[in-house]
Design a protein around this motif. Structure first.
Motif, PDB file in Angstrom:
ATOM      1  N   ASP A   6       0.874  -1.171   0.000  1.00  0.00           N
ATOM      2  CA  ASP A   6       0.000   0.000   0.000  1.00  0.00           C
ATOM      3  C   ASP A   6       0.915   1.226   0.000  1.00  0.00           C
ATOM      4  N   GLU A   7       0.973   1.935  -1.116  1.00  0.00           N
ATOM      5  CA  GLU A   7       1.907   3.046  -1.275  1.00  0.00           C
ATOM      6  C   GLU A   7       1.629   4.187  -0.291  1.00  0.00           C
ATOM      7  N   ASP A   8       0.359   4.456  -0.003  1.00  0.00           N
ATOM      8  CA  ASP A   8       0.027   5.518   0.962  1.00  0.00           C
ATOM      9  C   ASP A   8       0.512   5.142   2.359  1.00  0.00           C
ATOM     10  N   LEU A   9       0.286   3.897   2.738  1.00  0.00           N
ATOM     11  CA  LEU A   9       0.730   3.422   4.046  1.00  0.00           C
ATOM     12  C   LEU A   9       2.256   3.407   4.121  1.00  0.00           C
ATOM     13  N   THR A  21      14.326   4.959   2.248  1.00  0.00           N
ATOM     14  CA  THR A  21      13.968   4.095   1.116  1.00  0.00           C
ATOM     15  C   THR A  21      12.872   3.116   1.522  1.00  0.00           C
ATOM     16  N   LYS A  22      12.269   2.518   0.503  1.00  0.00           N
ATOM     17  CA  LYS A  22      11.244   1.503   0.770  1.00  0.00           C
ATOM     18  C   LYS A  22      11.844   0.338   1.551  1.00  0.00           C
ATOM     19  N   GLN A  23      13.028  -0.089   1.155  1.00  0.00           N
ATOM     20  CA  GLN A  23      13.662  -1.209   1.843  1.00  0.00           C
ATOM     21  C   GLN A  23      13.945  -0.868   3.304  1.00  0.00           C
ATOM     22  N   GLU A  24      14.465   0.320   3.564  1.00  0.00           N
ATOM     23  CA  GLU A  24      14.709   0.734   4.956  1.00  0.00           C
ATOM     24  C   GLU A  24      13.408   0.773   5.742  1.00  0.00           C
TER      25      GLU A  24
END
Length: 69
Positions: A6-9, A21-24
């Motif tokens: 969920d990009e908003d979450l 970052t997304k991974q972090e």
């Protein structure tokens, strides 16, 4: 590895966690979830040990009393 997130979450979590970052963000969220779970289990075990040390469980006695009646 491909994850459908969920990009908003994810964006909200990134701000809340202070990650870049997304991974972090995912790694830190998982780390915090595991830490929280371990702490809840540790507290539950400590509570159970406290009850046991205080003779809080008397299952054998309760069972015997039920069978006497």
């Amino acid at each position: 590895m491909l994850l459908d997130l969920d990009e908003d979450l994810l964006a909200e979590a990134t701000v809340a966690l202070g990650t870049r970052t997304k991974q972090e963000t995912v790694t830190e969220a998982l780390r915090q979830a595991v830490k929280s779970s371990r702490e809840r289990r540790r507290r539950a075990l400590a509570d159970l040990q406290e009850v046991c040390e205080g003779n809080g469980f008397h299952f054998d006695r309760q069972i015997k009393e039920r069978h006497r009646d």
